[in-house]
Design a protein around this motif. Structure first.
Motif, short mmCIF file in Angstrom:
data_model
loop_
_atom_site.label_atom_id
_atom_site.label_comp_id
_atom_site.label_asym_id
_atom_site.label_seq_id
_atom_site.Cartn_x
_atom_site.Cartn_y
_atom_site.Cartn_z
N GLY A 92 25.69 34.08 42.58
CA GLY A 92 27.09 34.14 42.99
C GLY A 92 27.70 35.49 42.65
N GLY A 93 29.01 35.56 42.75
CA GLY A 93 29.67 36.82 42.45
C GLY A 93 31.12 36.61 42.06
N ILE A 94 31.69 37.62 41.39
CA ILE A 94 33.04 37.54 40.84
C ILE A 94 33.96 38.46 41.64
N SER A 95 35.10 37.92 42.06
CA SER A 95 36.12 38.76 42.70
C SER A 95 36.89 39.53 41.63
N HIS A 96 37.52 38.79 40.71
CA HIS A 96 38.24 39.38 39.58
C HIS A 96 38.13 38.40 38.41
N ALA A 97 38.10 38.93 37.20
CA ALA A 97 38.18 38.11 35.99
C ALA A 97 39.35 38.65 35.18
N ILE A 98 40.38 37.84 35.03
CA ILE A 98 41.63 38.27 34.42
C ILE A 98 41.76 37.64 33.03
N VAL A 101 28.64 42.65 36.86
CA VAL A 101 28.27 41.46 37.63
C VAL A 101 28.35 41.76 39.12
N GLU A 102 27.72 40.90 39.90
CA GLU A 102 27.79 41.02 41.35
C GLU A 102 29.21 40.66 41.82
N ARG A 103 29.67 41.36 42.86
CA ARG A 103 30.95 41.01 43.46
C ARG A 103 30.77 39.75 44.30
N ILE A 144 37.52 41.98 34.39
CA ILE A 144 36.79 42.62 35.48
C ILE A 144 37.75 42.65 36.66
N LEU A 145 38.24 43.81 37.00
CA LEU A 145 39.25 43.94 38.04
C LEU A 145 38.71 44.82 39.16
N GLY A 146 38.62 44.24 40.34
CA GLY A 146 38.09 44.99 41.46
C GLY A 146 36.67 45.47 41.24
N GLY A 147 35.91 44.74 40.47
CA GLY A 147 34.52 45.11 40.17
C GLY A 147 34.36 46.01 38.98
N ALA A 148 35.47 46.46 38.37
CA ALA A 148 35.39 47.37 37.22
C ALA A 148 35.44 46.58 35.93
N PRO A 149 34.37 46.60 35.12
CA PRO A 149 34.40 45.92 33.83
C PRO A 149 35.24 46.69 32.83
N MET A 150 36.07 45.99 32.06
CA MET A 150 36.95 46.63 31.09
C MET A 150 36.79 45.99 29.73
N ALA A 151 36.90 46.82 28.67
CA ALA A 151 36.72 46.39 27.28
C ALA A 151 35.31 45.81 27.14
N PHE A 152 35.16 44.62 26.55
CA PHE A 152 33.85 43.97 26.48
C PHE A 152 33.65 43.18 27.77
N ALA A 153 32.80 43.65 28.64
CA ALA A 153 32.59 42.96 29.91
C ALA A 153 31.21 43.30 30.44
#
Length: 499
Positions: free
Chosen positions: A218-224, A191-193, A179-188
């Motif tokens: 809560g919220g996610i900034s980025h998930a790498i 979520v709230e930022r 999840i990069l910049g709020g954009a979910p990628m592949a299987f994701a």
């Protein structure tokens, strides 16, 4: 009348593996079709098709060709399915509106020329070609998320070293979630930022933690994502360390969660040294690891749910269960789509003193073979997915196993997981509910749904559908595992009580 096998080769036709898995499921579900698969014709994929009995004669196909293979009860059904597959393959090329899509560049170089502002490439090609495509992307200044697997560890190391030298992130190979910049990628999941960053070598682990954080406020900034082998000794956590650097420098990230199976000790020491150098707080969740000595700015979580709770500042995530159905004596069976969720289940059951076996055992867990032990199956393992979509895409992978354990008088509780979000099946709860049906007796069914209310499938709708057929749905996988233990323990206490 005997079944017919039909094959067709599309020369020089590429479609990414997730799209092919979805289309394979669609064709296999047609009337009169016994099995179907659409795959790029790499040697390994052709071997899978042969083993599945979907190849009639040795095809004249090269690795950059697409192979359509199906087995049907008769020729009419087979030809109809083949025609449907052809039509589906042509849909992305259709001009104009409706189901059509605009022109797509056919190479990374062409994509960079058309969209020079883009800074990331998502690569999902057969493993034999993935490393070459990764190099092309890196050398054009693109960060890489490599969904592809079956890439050699030597190629992975070379790619990650080159990316590091270029100051770019090389996420993967076998990176299933980001999840990069709020954009979910592949299987994701959607979520709230927020201010919590995640670095993970585990796709479903990242999904579980990010979803629990989001649902708890809560919220996610980025998930790498870093790929499943990044913390092995051979790779040395190259991407993990770069991801920590990136989140450490990100003003929108206040704390970081690290998720992985236990790293090599030397690699763990290197990662913890980098953690100690940060001014931010860290939650370390190495599923199956013993308690570790951590720097002052880090805390250790033993489960994914605990990782979410610590990242939320100690906020408790309740189980979400008010009443547990009466259990019966026997063993626990776990049928999992998420590999990390299966590993977590093994750890929780073993820590409670249960005898556990698995087809994908973690350290201290035995492989399959003991008929009286609890059994945890990772249904995303190779033996279940060769020639078939992953169970997150096609939940029918679980059907036969589920029917078997529901009819087994030795089973007291069945653990199931659903993982929703982008890339996953559109309504896995309804599929599971149809298999479970209207039961009378049998084992207690306990499950969890990894996802959020923002996901296309809807967390609440999925939970409600499962509860309609008597599934006890807990707030997390860890809660579900503990409920299964309680179900068996309650019955065991009653069995052992004096008359």
């Amino acid at each position: 009348m005997s079944a017919v096998i039909l094959n067709e080769v599309r020369k020089g036709f590429y479609l990414d593996s997730v799209a092919l898995m979805r289309l394979s499921r669609e064709i296999a579900g047609m009337e009169g079709v016994e099995d179907a698969a659409l795959m790029m014709a790499s040697p390994s994929n052709l071997a899978i098709l042969r083993d599945a009995g979907l190849v009639e004669n040795e095809p004249s196909a090269r690795p950059n060709d697409l192979m359509l293979a199906l087995r049907a009860r008769d020729r009419n059904a087979g030809e109809a399915a083949l025609a449907a597959a052809r039509a589906a393959l042509e849909r992305p090329k259709a001009p104009g509106g409706g189901g059509g899509q605009k022109h797509r560049p056919r190479s990374i170089a062409a994509a960079v020329r058309e969209a020079p502002q883009v800074n990331l490439a998502l690569i999902s090609v057969p493993g034999a070609f993935a490393a070459a495509e990764g190099r092309k992307a890196l050398r054009r200044g693109l960060n890489v998320l490599m969904f592809s697997d079956n890439v050699s560890i030597e190629d992975e190391l070379a790619l990650k070293r080159e990316a590091r030298d270029l100051g770019l992130l090389m996420m993967g190979p076998d990176c299933g979630t980001a999840i990069l910049g709020g954009a979910p990628m592949a299987f994701a999941n959607r979520v709230e930022r927020g201010s919590i960053g995640i670095v993970g070598a585990s796709g479903t682990g990242m999904q579980e933690v990010s979803s629990l954080i989001s649902e708890a406020g809560g919220g996610i900034s980025h998930a790498i994502g870093v790929g499943g082998r990044d913390l092995k000794q051979e790779i040395g956590a190259i991407t993990t360390l770069m991801a920590i650097d990136a989140l450490d420098a990100d003003t929108g990230t206040e704390s970081v969660v690290l998720i992985s199976k236990p790293p090599h000790p030397e690699v763990a020491a290197r990662v913890l040294e980098r953690v100690a150098a940060s001014a931010k707080s860290f939650t370390i969740c190495f599923i199956g690891a013993d308690r570790m000595a951590l720097p002052p700015n880090a805390r250790q979580a033993m489960t994914l749910c605990e990782a979410a709770e610590l990242a939320l500042g100690g906020k408790r995530i309740e189980a979400g269960i008010t009443e547990l159905p009466k259990p019966r004596a026997g063993r626990i069976e776990g049928l999992f789509a998420g590999g990390t969720l299966a590993a977590e289940a093994q750890m929780i059951l073993a820590a409670a003193g249960r005898d556990v076996m698995s087809n994908a055992p973690i350290p201290g867990i035995a492989p399959l073979g003991n008929a009286t032990a609890d059994r945890i199956l990772d249904l995303g393992a190779d033996e279940y997915t060769q020639g078939r979509p992953h169970p997150m895409i096609d939940p029918s992978v679980r059907d036969d196993e589920l029917r078997g354990v529901m009819a087994d008088s030795g089973v007291a509780a069945v653990l199931v997981d659903l993982v929703i979000g982008y890339g996953a099946h559109a309504d896995p709860a309804t599929h599971l509910a149809e298999v479970i049906g209207e039961r009378r007796g049998g084992p207690v069914m306990i499950g969890s749904v990894t996802g959020t209310r923002l996901d296309p499938q809807g967390l609440d709708r999925q939970i409600a559908r499962l509860r309609q057929v008597g599934v006890v749905v807990a707030a997390s996988n860890a809660h579900a595992c503990r409920l299964a233990l309680a179900a068996v323990a309650v019955e065991q206490e009653a069995t052992d009580a004096p008359a």
